[in-house]
Write a protein that holds these residues in place. Structure first.
Motif, PDB file in Angstrom:
ATOM      1  N   LEU A 163       7.377   1.210  54.593  1.00 33.52           N
ATOM      2  CA  LEU A 163       7.016   0.609  53.301  1.00 33.52           C
ATOM      3  C   LEU A 163       8.214   0.037  52.561  1.00 33.52           C
ATOM      4  CD1 LEU A 163       4.440   3.238  51.938  1.00 33.52           C
ATOM      5  CD2 LEU A 163       3.955   0.938  52.813  1.00 33.52           C
ATOM      6  N   GLY A 164       9.416   0.487  52.890  1.00 31.34           N
ATOM      7  CA  GLY A 164      10.606  -0.054  52.257  1.00 31.34           C
ATOM      8  C   GLY A 164      11.382   0.994  51.478  1.00 31.34           C
ATOM      9  N   ARG A 165      12.428   0.542  50.826  1.00 30.17           N
ATOM     10  CA  ARG A 165      13.295   1.436  50.066  1.00 30.17           C
ATOM     11  C   ARG A 165      12.655   1.830  48.746  1.00 30.17           C
ATOM     12  NH1 ARG A 165      17.858   1.986  52.725  1.00 30.17           N
ATOM     13  NH2 ARG A 165      18.704   0.296  53.998  1.00 30.17           N
ATOM     14  N   TYR A 166      13.040   3.032  48.300  1.00 25.88           N
ATOM     15  CA  TYR A 166      12.589   3.564  47.006  1.00 25.88           C
ATOM     16  C   TYR A 166      11.070   3.610  46.909  1.00 25.88           C
ATOM     17  CZ  TYR A 166      17.458   3.167  45.469  1.00 25.88           C
ATOM     18  OH  TYR A 166      18.820   3.307  45.352  1.00 25.88           O
ATOM     19  N   THR A 167      10.448   4.180  47.934  1.00 24.39           N
ATOM     20  CA  THR A 167       8.979   4.306  47.957  1.00 24.39           C
ATOM     21  C   THR A 167       8.515   5.759  48.061  1.00 24.39           C
ATOM     22  OG1 THR A 167       8.944   4.038  50.377  1.00 24.39           O
ATOM     23  CG2 THR A 167       8.712   2.039  49.040  1.00 24.39           C
ATOM     24  N   LEU A 168       9.449   6.716  48.044  1.00 22.61           N
ATOM     25  CA  LEU A 168       9.092   8.117  48.260  1.00 22.61           C
ATOM     26  C   LEU A 168       9.294   8.942  46.998  1.00 22.61           C
ATOM     27  CD1 LEU A 168      10.993   8.647  51.650  1.00 22.61           C
ATOM     28  CD2 LEU A 168       8.546   8.227  51.380  1.00 22.61           C
ATOM     29  N   ASP A 245      14.801   6.922  48.181  1.00 20.83           N
ATOM     30  CA  ASP A 245      14.874   7.216  49.608  1.00 20.83           C
ATOM     31  C   ASP A 245      15.072   8.723  49.788  1.00 20.83           C
ATOM     32  OD1 ASP A 245      14.638   4.520  49.988  1.00 20.83           O
ATOM     33  OD2 ASP A 245      16.706   4.193  50.604  1.00 20.83           O
ATOM     34  N   ALA A 246      15.388   9.146  50.993  1.00 23.84           N
ATOM     35  CA  ALA A 246      15.629  10.565  51.274  1.00 23.84           C
ATOM     36  C   ALA A 246      16.927  10.714  52.062  1.00 23.84           C
ATOM     37  CB  ALA A 246      14.472  11.159  52.072  1.00 23.84           C
ATOM     38  N   PHE A 247      17.651  11.795  51.785  1.00 21.81           N
ATOM     39  CA  PHE A 247      18.747  12.202  52.647  1.00 21.81           C
ATOM     40  C   PHE A 247      18.275  13.424  53.421  1.00 21.81           C
ATOM     41  CE2 PHE A 247      21.326   9.768  49.600  1.00 21.81           C
ATOM     42  CZ  PHE A 247      22.041   8.992  50.501  1.00 21.81           C
ATOM     43  N   CYS A 248      18.146  13.253  54.730  1.00 19.65           N
ATOM     44  CA  CYS A 248      17.643  14.318  55.592  1.00 19.65           C
ATOM     45  C   CYS A 248      18.796  14.968  56.352  1.00 19.65           C
ATOM     46  CB  CYS A 248      16.636  13.759  56.592  1.00 19.65           C
ATOM     47  SG  CYS A 248      15.263  12.816  55.861  1.00 19.65           S
ATOM     48  N   GLY A 327      28.171   4.953  64.333  1.00 21.86           N
ATOM     49  CA  GLY A 327      26.967   5.270  63.570  1.00 21.86           C
ATOM     50  C   GLY A 327      25.714   4.903  64.335  1.00 21.86           C
ATOM     51  N   VAL A 328      24.573   5.138  63.703  1.00 22.52           N
ATOM     52  CA  VAL A 328      23.284   4.749  64.273  1.00 22.52           C
ATOM     53  C   VAL A 328      22.864   3.442  63.615  1.00 22.52           C
ATOM     54  CG1 VAL A 328      20.857   5.351  64.555  1.00 22.52           C
ATOM     55  CG2 VAL A 328      22.611   7.120  64.800  1.00 22.52           C
ATOM     56  N   ARG A 329      22.815   2.373  64.383  1.00 28.36           N
ATOM     57  CA  ARG A 329      22.451   1.058  63.858  1.00 28.36           C
ATOM     58  C   ARG A 329      20.938   0.982  63.644  1.00 28.36           C
ATOM     59  NH1 ARG A 329      27.568   1.433  63.731  1.00 28.36           N
ATOM     60  NH2 ARG A 329      28.876   0.228  65.145  1.00 28.36           N
ATOM     61  N   ASN A 330      20.535   0.341  62.566  1.00 28.30           N
ATOM     62  CA  ASN A 330      19.125   0.246  62.198  1.00 28.30           C
ATOM     63  C   ASN A 330      18.735  -1.221  62.072  1.00 28.30           C
ATOM     64  OD1 ASN A 330      16.556   0.464  61.159  1.00 28.30           O
ATOM     65  ND2 ASN A 330      17.129   1.655  59.344  1.00 28.30           N
ATOM     66  N   LEU A 331      17.810  -1.669  62.907  1.00 34.22           N
ATOM     67  CA  LEU A 331      17.331  -3.053  62.875  1.00 34.22           C
ATOM     68  C   LEU A 331      16.005  -3.185  62.141  1.00 34.22           C
ATOM     69  CD1 LEU A 331      18.240  -4.232  66.496  1.00 34.22           C
ATOM     70  CD2 LEU A 331      19.646  -4.174  64.430  1.00 34.22           C
ATOM     71  N   GLY A 332      15.570  -2.130  61.466  1.00 29.62           N
ATOM     72  CA  GLY A 332      14.365  -2.220  60.648  1.00 29.62           C
ATOM     73  C   GLY A 332      13.087  -1.892  61.397  1.00 29.62           C
ATOM     74  N   PHE A 333      11.971  -2.384  60.831  1.00 31.49           N
ATOM     75  CA  PHE A 333      10.636  -2.070  61.334  1.00 31.49           C
ATOM     76  C   PHE A 333       9.914  -3.369  61.731  1.00 31.49           C
ATOM     77  CE2 PHE A 333      11.803   1.403  58.584  1.00 31.49           C
ATOM     78  CZ  PHE A 333      11.268   2.539  59.179  1.00 31.49           C
TER      79      PHE A 333
END
Length: 354
Positions: A163-168, A245-248, A327-333
């Motif tokens: 859903l995107g950033r700042y949705t939780l 967002d969340a820091f897990c 790091g762990v690269r993130n290409l999105g959804f």
């Protein structure tokens, strides 16, 4: 009370943490012991470190006048501190009776290494075991307590859903971390990650209901360039109505994450089936981070993960692999129908019960 002595209360028993443990399971971090000369009471906090799936001993020893008390009257109680004034029962012993509670059943026992040892053994440690524990020793008239912090080796990872950033909100952030093989991180864990170089410009929930984010390289788009480095803190936010967002946090894997070799690129549905055919499941975000941090997985190929995101782990940065930092690269959804990527699978470890 003489010079250099500690203030005290008149009590008949005291709790003491040993400076070291001789069974060599895991590290125990304790400051040098400072004994009070004129009283038997001593309170201090000790820290022990393990990882998920490990075995740990929470140290606690007591001593009292045997001639004044019957050993069968002593009650030993371990509780976990869940909030500043909230506790969850873990283990209780009175005489020969023993009882463990909740998720600790079948995993806990007293060490009982000689008289006065109230140390608690926890086996198959889980992410949820992280936190502070109180050891309480009581008889009919008196009681005393001490505190132990159980820390876990692992890795922090920032997370937001499709859903995107700042949705939780807070509860959704808790669930999102659980679904990705993690728990909401603590401030101490986030601060340690920042000390190790973590830099993230999006605020996220932590387990205490606060919202924070770590900045190692100040810049205009992250709270202005002239602000100091550190963990920025928005304070405690409304758990229902505010969204971030969340820091897990996750820890050691009971298995292996690997990039599955296929003869062509896969859609998400094909990726799920390919891992299944290989006796595995599509890896979760937390599992990929743990494999990168702990198992040093390094692969310059983008692959599907369980949440529908595309990521890949880099331990040794190199050209055309997404930047100069590990790091762990993130290409999105992307659309799950796209056949543009491989897949990271997770296979649980198999044990021989011979």
């Amino acid at each position: 009370m003489g010079q250099g002595e500690l203030p005290c209360r008149p009590r008949g028993c005291w709790v003491q943490y040993p400076l070291k443990h001789d069974q060599g399971l895991w590290r125990i971090h304790c400051p040098p012991l400072a004994l009070a000369r004129s009283c038997p009471t001593l309170l201090r906090v000790c820290k022990v470190v393990t990882h998920r799936g490990g075995t740990i001993i929470l140290p606690c020893r007591y001593h009292y006048d045997v001639s004044a008390h019957d050993p069968a009257e002593i009650r030993l109680k371990w509780t976990k501190v869940t909030e500043p004034m909230a506790f969850v029962d873990v283990f209780v012993a009175l005489g020969k009776a023993r009882r463990a509670f909740g998720s600790y059943r079948g995993r806990t026992a007293l060490q009982e290494d000689g008289f006065g040892d109230a140390s608690l053994i926890i086996r198959n440690v889980t992410l949820q075991d992280y936190g502070h524990y109180e050891c309480e020793v009581t008889n009919e008239l008196e009681d005393d307590t001490g505190m132990v912090k159980l820390d876990l080796e692992g890795v922090i990872f920032p997370y937001h859903p499709r859903l995107g950033r700042y949705t939780l909100n807070f509860h959704e952030a808790q669930q999102a971390c659980l679904e990705q093989d993690g728990i909401l991180a603590s401030h101490d864990q986030l601060h340690q990650a920042w000390l190790e170089g973590m830099d993230w410009c999006n605020a996220g929930w932590l387990e205490d209901g606060s919202v924070q984010y770590p900045i190692s390289r100040p810049r205009e788009e992250c709270g202005r360039k002239d602000t100091p480095v550190g963990v920025r803190n928005y304070g405690y936010r409304h758990k229902e109505s505010e969204h971030y967002d969340a820091f897990c946090f996750t820890s050691n894997l009971n298995g292996k994450v690997y990039f599955l070799k296929t003869y062509r690129k896969l859609s998400y549905a094909e990726a799920v089936q390919a891992c299944k055919n290989n006796g595995a499941a599509v890896a979760k975000v937390g599992q990929l981070y743990a494999a990168w941090k702990i198992q040093l997985l390094d692969r310059c190929e983008a692959g599907w993960l369980e949440d529908g995101s595309i990521r890949y782990p880099i331990v040794n940065p190199r050209a055309r692999c997404g930047g100069r930092e590990p790091g762990v690269r993130n290409l999105g959804f992307p659309d799950k129908k796209y056949k543009l990527f491989g897949v990271y699978c997770f296979k649980k470890a198999a044990y021989c019960m011979c």
